[in-house]
Design a protein around this motif. Structure first.
Motif, PDB file in Angstrom:
ATOM      1  N   UNK A  38       0.860  -1.189   0.000  1.00 56.02           N
ATOM      2  CA  UNK A  38       0.000   0.000   0.000  1.00 56.02           C
ATOM      3  C   UNK A  38       0.895   1.238   0.000  1.00 56.02           C
ATOM      4  N   UNK A  39       0.819   2.009  -1.074  1.00 50.95           N
ATOM      5  CA  UNK A  39       1.745   3.120  -1.251  1.00 50.95           C
ATOM      6  C   UNK A  39       1.713   4.095  -0.085  1.00 50.95           C
ATOM      7  N   UNK A  40       0.537   4.439   0.411  1.00 50.74           N
ATOM      8  CA  UNK A  40       0.423   5.398   1.504  1.00 50.74           C
ATOM      9  C   UNK A  40       1.081   4.879   2.780  1.00 50.74           C
ATOM     10  N   UNK A  41       0.905   3.580   3.046  1.00 52.11           N
ATOM     11  CA  UNK A  41       1.554   2.986   4.216  1.00 52.11           C
ATOM     12  C   UNK A  41       3.066   2.937   4.029  1.00 52.11           C
ATOM     13  N   UNK A  42       3.503   2.581   2.821  1.00 50.61           N
ATOM     14  CA  UNK A  42       4.936   2.522   2.545  1.00 50.61           C
ATOM     15  C   UNK A  42       5.566   3.908   2.696  1.00 50.61           C
ATOM     16  N   UNK A  43       4.867   4.930   2.225  1.00 49.69           N
ATOM     17  CA  UNK A  43       5.405   6.288   2.292  1.00 49.69           C
ATOM     18  C   UNK A  43       5.558   6.762   3.733  1.00 49.69           C
ATOM     19  N   UNK A  44       4.515   6.616   4.530  1.00 52.76           N
ATOM     20  CA  UNK A  44       4.585   7.146   5.889  1.00 52.76           C
ATOM     21  C   UNK A  44       5.504   6.304   6.765  1.00 52.76           C
ATOM     22  N   UNK A  89       4.960   9.045  -2.431  1.00 48.91           N
ATOM     23  CA  UNK A  89       3.539   9.272  -2.718  1.00 48.91           C
ATOM     24  C   UNK A  89       3.331   9.790  -4.132  1.00 48.91           C
ATOM     25  N   UNK A  90       4.380  10.330  -4.750  1.00 51.89           N
ATOM     26  CA  UNK A  90       4.238  10.873  -6.111  1.00 51.89           C
ATOM     27  C   UNK A  90       4.196   9.785  -7.171  1.00 51.89           C
ATOM     28  N   UNK A  91       4.516   8.561  -6.810  1.00 54.41           N
ATOM     29  CA  UNK A  91       4.561   7.465  -7.788  1.00 54.41           C
ATOM     30  C   UNK A  91       3.185   6.851  -7.978  1.00 54.41           C
TER      31      UNK A  91
END
Length: 420
Positions: free
Chosen positions: A209-215, A382-384
């Protein structure tokens, strides 16, 4: 919002006990053995299993058919270990003390991320839940402010033994309050309409999950710096002519963080990802100012400003975990995320120990740079690609099925107090 007030009281009591352990263990060891190093070894044994136990605790909590019993049992185990250390430290053989510390530390993930994962079951999704996470974040910051002060005060007027007893009593209050909370039904088990989430499902969700990976990646990087801040503050205050001023600087930071979580952290109109980026970037700017402040008073003001900026970060992180974590592995996501941040803080504390000979203002600048780099990292991740919702539990669980407990825990890593 049934039970939210009792939850916040339980969370504050549990985190008060957790935040006070670092100082209480060292003071008690120094008093009974004359060696602060002995206390450091015991504290390491207390902290090390936090991350290693995180995937196990999260998976067990998700699978438990009696979540109330599991949560209360974890808090009771944590409390029992604190009480046992109050009696055994400096009196019993060292291996016995270390075993008790490891067992108590293994319950740690349920005091931080495990408790926070309960908020989603107490408050419906929407602005009310976002505000609830703001209050939850304030329990961490409130405990960080009050626990060390209370331990120091009790130890000064009595001894470190009663100070440890105070922490055990606070843990007992937390367990009693947790027993009164309303608990949702456990996630369906095998054959009941949902796949069984394995030990690696939380790790899979944090990566997929991109949002989880980012934070998670950004806050882990940021907390390498936050973990170095305590030692650095002592060194910085000493160069400014106030050897005892390190505590003043960290108290200013903690009070600022509490203020930030209670004010800026309650802003629900701003998306949590954006709030997290702003928080990390602004913390970096404030710490940069602190590096060049000419007096302890001005440095304390800059530390307080950094704390205010850092306060909303935890609220934003909790909101992201709640919104994007798959239902079946939500507790794993919370416990793993908290554990990884604490591991990073432990790493930062070790690194600043190795670099203690460097000018303190350079160390503060390095910490500030890590906050700015974390904000940039969050932006890049998050930009990806387009934003996406949480991965369905069915997608997360199979990735974990082939992983052993060893592979899941190895990926996680050790921990320090105060970072969810």
């Amino acid at each position: 919002m049934q039970g939210l007030g009792r939850y916040l009281a339980a969370a504050l009591a549990a985190r008060f006990a957790s935040e006070g352990m670092g100082m209480a263990v060292v003071l008690l060891a120094l008093q009974r053995t004359g060696s602060a190093a002995h206390g450091a070894f015991v504290l390491t044994a207390w902290l090390a299993p936090h991350v290693l136990a995180a995937p196990l605790a999260g998976a067990a909590a998700a699978r438990s058919r009696r979540p109330r019993l599991f949560q209360v049992g974890a808090l009771a185990g944590f409390t029992t270990a604190v009480a046992a250390l109050a009696v055994l430290l400096g009196r019993a053989p060292t291996p016995v003390v270390l075993v008790v510390a490891v067992l108590g530390g293994s319950c740690g993930p349920m005091v931080t991320g495990g408790l926070s994962s309960l908020v989603a079951g107490l408050v419906p999704a929407g602005p009310a839940r976002d505000r609830a996470y703001g209050w939850d974040a304030s329990t961490y910051n409130g405990a960080a402010v009050t626990a060390p002060a209370a331990v120091s005060l009790v130890a000064a007027f009595g001894s470190a033994g009663p100070a440890m007893g105070l922490l055990a009593a606070s843990g007992a209050v937390a367990a009693a309050l947790a027993a009164t909370l309303p608990y949702g039904k456990p996630d369906p088990g095998p054959g009941q309409g949902a796949p069984r989430a394995g030990l690696g499902a939380g790790l899979a969700a944090l990566w997929r999950v991109r949002e989880l990976r980012a934070v998670t990646s950004a806050t882990t990087l940021a907390f390498v710096g936050i973990g170095a801040l305590t030692t650095t503050s002592v060194l910085l205050a000493t160069t400014l002519g106030s050897p005892g001023g390190g505590g003043v600087l960290m108290t200013a930071f903690a009070l600022g963080a509490l203020t930030g979580s209670l004010t800026l952290g309650r802003i629900t109109a701003v998306p949590p990802g954006r709030l997290a980026r702003w928080a990390m970037a602004a913390t970096g700017v404030a710490l940069t100012a602190a590096a060049f402040a000419p007096s302890v008073a001005l440095t304390a003001a800059a530390f307080a400003a950094a704390g205010v900026c850092d306060g909303p970060l935890l609220t934003a992180t909790l909101r992201i975990r709640s919104e994007f974590a798959p239902d079946g592995v939500r507790t794993q996501v919370f416990t793993l995320g908290a554990g990884l941040k604490v591991t990073a803080a432990s790493t930062g504390a070790a690194l600043v120990g190795l670099a203690a000979a460097a000018p303190p203002w350079i160390l503060v600048l390095a910490i500030a740079a890590l906050q700015l780099a974390a904000a940039l990292l969050h932006t890049l991740v998050t930009a990806r690609g387009p934003a996406r919702g949480p991965v369905p539990e069915a997608a997360a669980a199979p990735a974990a099925t082939g992983q052993s407990a060893g592979s899941a825990t190895t990926a996680a890593g050790p921990r320090t107090p105060g970072a969810p």
